[in-house]
Design a protein around this motif. Structure first.
Motif, PDB file in Angstrom:
ATOM      1  N   GLY A  70       0.750  -1.090  -0.082  1.00  0.00           N
ATOM      2  CA  GLY A  70       0.021  -0.063   0.073  1.00  0.00           C
ATOM      3  C   GLY A  70       0.931   1.398   0.061  1.00  0.00           C
ATOM      4  N   LEU A  71       1.823   1.373   0.877  1.00  0.00           N
ATOM      5  CA  LEU A  71       2.779   2.727   0.813  1.00  0.00           C
ATOM      6  C   LEU A  71       3.531   2.799  -0.395  1.00  0.00           C
ATOM      7  CD1 LEU A  71       4.258   2.641   4.571  1.00  0.00           C
ATOM      8  CD2 LEU A  71       2.414   4.020   3.530  1.00  0.00           C
ATOM      9  N   GLN A  72       3.880   1.825  -1.059  1.00  0.00           N
ATOM     10  CA  GLN A  72       4.456   1.658  -2.352  1.00  0.00           C
ATOM     11  C   GLN A  72       3.582   2.461  -3.421  1.00  0.00           C
ATOM     12  OE1 GLN A  72       5.846  -2.165  -2.798  1.00  0.00           O
ATOM     13  NE2 GLN A  72       7.766  -1.919  -2.008  1.00  0.00           N
ATOM     14  N   THR A  73       2.270   1.734  -3.534  1.00  0.00           N
ATOM     15  CA  THR A  73       1.279   2.285  -4.255  1.00  0.00           C
ATOM     16  C   THR A  73       1.034   3.669  -3.939  1.00  0.00           C
ATOM     17  OG1 THR A  73       0.123   0.225  -4.451  1.00  0.00           O
ATOM     18  CG2 THR A  73      -0.994   1.761  -5.221  1.00  0.00           C
ATOM     19  N   LEU A  74       0.846   4.074  -2.690  1.00  0.00           N
ATOM     20  CA  LEU A  74       0.510   5.433  -2.517  1.00  0.00           C
ATOM     21  C   LEU A  74       1.663   6.457  -2.790  1.00  0.00           C
ATOM     22  CD1 LEU A  74      -0.866   7.733  -0.812  1.00  0.00           C
ATOM     23  CD2 LEU A  74       0.331   6.825   1.364  1.00  0.00           C
ATOM     24  N   ASP A  75       2.858   6.060  -2.690  1.00  0.00           N
ATOM     25  CA  ASP A  75       4.184   6.998  -3.106  1.00  0.00           C
ATOM     26  C   ASP A  75       4.026   7.245  -4.763  1.00  0.00           C
ATOM     27  OD1 ASP A  75       5.151   7.223  -0.685  1.00  0.00           O
ATOM     28  OD2 ASP A  75       6.558   5.581  -0.825  1.00  0.00           O
ATOM     29  N   ILE A  95      -1.073   2.640  15.733  1.00  0.00           N
ATOM     30  CA  ILE A  95      -0.499   4.064  15.651  1.00  0.00           C
ATOM     31  C   ILE A  95       0.623   4.360  14.693  1.00  0.00           C
ATOM     32  CG2 ILE A  95       0.942   4.164  17.639  1.00  0.00           C
ATOM     33  CD1 ILE A  95      -1.685   6.982  16.363  1.00  0.00           C
ATOM     34  N   ASP A  96       1.514   3.244  14.721  1.00  0.00           N
ATOM     35  CA  ASP A  96       2.684   3.547  13.909  1.00  0.00           C
ATOM     36  C   ASP A  96       2.347   3.355  12.377  1.00  0.00           C
ATOM     37  OD1 ASP A  96       2.309   0.556  14.511  1.00  0.00           O
ATOM     38  OD2 ASP A  96       4.218   0.263  13.844  1.00  0.00           O
ATOM     39  N   ILE A  97       1.394   2.445  12.174  1.00  0.00           N
ATOM     40  CA  ILE A  97       1.109   2.276  10.552  1.00  0.00           C
ATOM     41  C   ILE A  97       0.189   3.525  10.295  1.00  0.00           C
ATOM     42  CG2 ILE A  97      -0.639   1.137   9.056  1.00  0.00           C
ATOM     43  CD1 ILE A  97       0.235  -1.583  10.904  1.00  0.00           C
ATOM     44  N   ALA A  98      -0.561   4.107  11.151  1.00  0.00           N
ATOM     45  CA  ALA A  98      -1.391   5.297  10.610  1.00  0.00           C
ATOM     46  C   ALA A  98      -0.282   6.756  10.343  1.00  0.00           C
ATOM     47  CB  ALA A  98      -2.335   5.657  11.732  1.00  0.00           C
ATOM     48  N   VAL A  99       0.737   6.546  11.558  1.00  0.00           N
ATOM     49  CA  VAL A  99       1.589   7.866  11.201  1.00  0.00           C
ATOM     50  C   VAL A  99       2.251   7.701   9.983  1.00  0.00           C
ATOM     51  CG1 VAL A  99       3.898   8.747  12.188  1.00  0.00           C
ATOM     52  CG2 VAL A  99       1.773   8.092  13.825  1.00  0.00           C
ATOM     53  N   SER A 100       2.765   6.364   9.868  1.00  0.00           N
ATOM     54  CA  SER A 100       3.481   6.065   8.356  1.00  0.00           C
ATOM     55  C   SER A 100       2.789   6.477   7.130  1.00  0.00           C
ATOM     56  CB  SER A 100       4.034   4.422   8.259  1.00  0.00           C
ATOM     57  OG  SER A 100       4.577   4.091   7.228  1.00  0.00           O
ATOM     58  N   CYS A 101       1.531   6.154   7.170  1.00  0.00           N
ATOM     59  CA  CYS A 101       0.743   6.320   5.951  1.00  0.00           C
ATOM     60  C   CYS A 101       0.489   7.802   5.889  1.00  0.00           C
ATOM     61  CB  CYS A 101      -0.865   5.873   6.229  1.00  0.00           C
ATOM     62  SG  CYS A 101      -0.835   3.933   6.229  1.00  0.00           S
ATOM     63  N   MET A 102       0.362   8.643   6.976  1.00  0.00           N
ATOM     64  CA  MET A 102       0.366  10.185   7.063  1.00  0.00           C
ATOM     65  C   MET A 102       1.463  10.864   6.631  1.00  0.00           C
ATOM     66  SD  MET A 102      -2.719  10.217   7.477  1.00  0.00           S
ATOM     67  CE  MET A 102      -4.063  10.932   8.130  1.00  0.00           C
ATOM     68  N   ASP A 103       2.549  10.115   6.910  1.00  0.00           N
ATOM     69  CA  ASP A 103       4.173  10.490   6.268  1.00  0.00           C
ATOM     70  C   ASP A 103       3.954  10.431   4.871  1.00  0.00           C
ATOM     71  OD1 ASP A 103       4.763  11.487   8.977  1.00  0.00           O
ATOM     72  OD2 ASP A 103       5.921   9.632   9.177  1.00  0.00           O
ATOM     73  N   HIS A 104       3.376   9.487   4.297  1.00  0.00           N
ATOM     74  CA  HIS A 104       3.536   9.041   2.950  1.00  0.00           C
ATOM     75  C   HIS A 104       2.421  10.035   2.187  1.00  0.00           C
ATOM     76  CE1 HIS A 104       6.714   5.934   2.577  1.00  0.00           C
ATOM     77  NE2 HIS A 104       6.272   5.916   3.739  1.00  0.00           N
ATOM     78  N   LYS A 105       1.869  10.995   2.977  1.00  0.00           N
ATOM     79  CA  LYS A 105       0.806  11.584   2.188  1.00  0.00           C
ATOM     80  C   LYS A 105      -0.531  11.325   2.123  1.00  0.00           C
ATOM     81  CE  LYS A 105       4.239  14.862   2.283  1.00  0.00           C
ATOM     82  NZ  LYS A 105       4.544  15.167   3.624  1.00  0.00           N
ATOM     83  N   ALA A 106      -0.918  10.491   2.879  1.00  0.00           N
ATOM     84  CA  ALA A 106      -2.355   9.970   2.979  1.00  0.00           C
ATOM     85  C   ALA A 106      -2.920  10.737   3.345  1.00  0.00           C
ATOM     86  CB  ALA A 106      -2.551   8.661   3.471  1.00  0.00           C
ATOM     87  N   PHE A 107      -4.368  10.999   2.958  1.00  0.00           N
ATOM     88  CA  PHE A 107      -5.415  11.795   3.728  1.00  0.00           C
ATOM     89  C   PHE A 107      -5.778  11.471   4.983  1.00  0.00           C
ATOM     90  CE2 PHE A 107      -9.509  13.837   4.186  1.00  0.00           C
ATOM     91  CZ  PHE A 107      -9.335  14.910   4.223  1.00  0.00           C
ATOM     92  N   ASP A 108      -6.081  10.292   4.894  1.00  0.00           N
ATOM     93  CA  ASP A 108      -6.565   9.686   6.267  1.00  0.00           C
ATOM     94  C   ASP A 108      -6.469   8.081   6.526  1.00  0.00           C
ATOM     95  OD1 ASP A 108      -8.211   9.537   8.451  1.00  0.00           O
ATOM     96  OD2 ASP A 108      -9.770  10.030   7.901  1.00  0.00           O
ATOM     97  N   TYR A 109      -6.641   7.678   7.374  1.00  0.00           N
ATOM     98  CA  TYR A 109      -6.364   6.187   7.884  1.00  0.00           C
ATOM     99  C   TYR A 109      -7.579   5.733   8.424  1.00  0.00           C
ATOM    100  CZ  TYR A 109      -4.273   2.186  10.203  1.00  0.00           C
ATOM    101  OH  TYR A 109      -3.889   0.727  10.571  1.00  0.00           O
TER     102      TYR A 109
END
Length: 144
Positions: A70-75, A95-109
């Motif tokens: 998912g993170l690679q796809t998001l990037d 929480i660490d997954i949510a923070v990682s997603c937000m660091d990769h510019k996801a709008f929400d988790y």
């Protein structure tokens, strides 16, 4: 792009049961046009269809262990078009997954649960509220 004032949603998940249930939930609402993909690669291949929002699973290795996660796809999505809002989904409430997603510019988790659809609808509503505010600000600036 919006099609007849409908919101085009890409649903990306390798869990076929969850994917189908989300597709059905969104399809029951007349304001959505839904396209589903079982991998990040398929989502990227169809990005030219201009989704208004992408709902993307954090883990995308259920079918193919070498598939983009998912993170690679998001990037990759953000490389192609930074303006497409992406909401990440995961069955893990960490929480660490949510923070990682937000660091990769996801709008929400959003955590996959019985309330996931309601939370996704609310997140999409917020996305378009922000976009309307931004448009109004740009119009205001243009008048100045």
């Amino acid at each position: 792009m919006r099609n007849d004032n409908k919101i085009k949603v890409f649903l990306v998940d390798d869990d076929s049961v969850f994917l189908k249930s989300m597709e059905i939930e969104f399809s029951y609402r007349n304001e959505f046009v839904v396209e589903t993909f079982s991998s990040g690669e398929l989502c990227i291949q169809n990005i030219e269809n201009k989704p208004d929002v992408i709902i993307l699973d954090y883990h995308l290795d259920g079918i193919n262990k070498t598939a983009m996660n998912g993170l690679q796809t998001l990037d990759k999505i953000k490389e192609i078009d930074r303006g497409i809002p992406v909401i990440m989904l995961s069955s893990h409430d960490k929480i660490d997954i949510a923070v990682s997603c937000m660091d990769h510019k996801a709008f929400d988790y959003v955590v996959k649960s019985e309330t996931a659809f309601v939370r996704l609808q609310k997140a999409i509503e917020i996305i378009f509220r922000y976009q309307n505010i931004e448009n109004e600000l740009h119009q205001y600036k243009d008048k100045m």
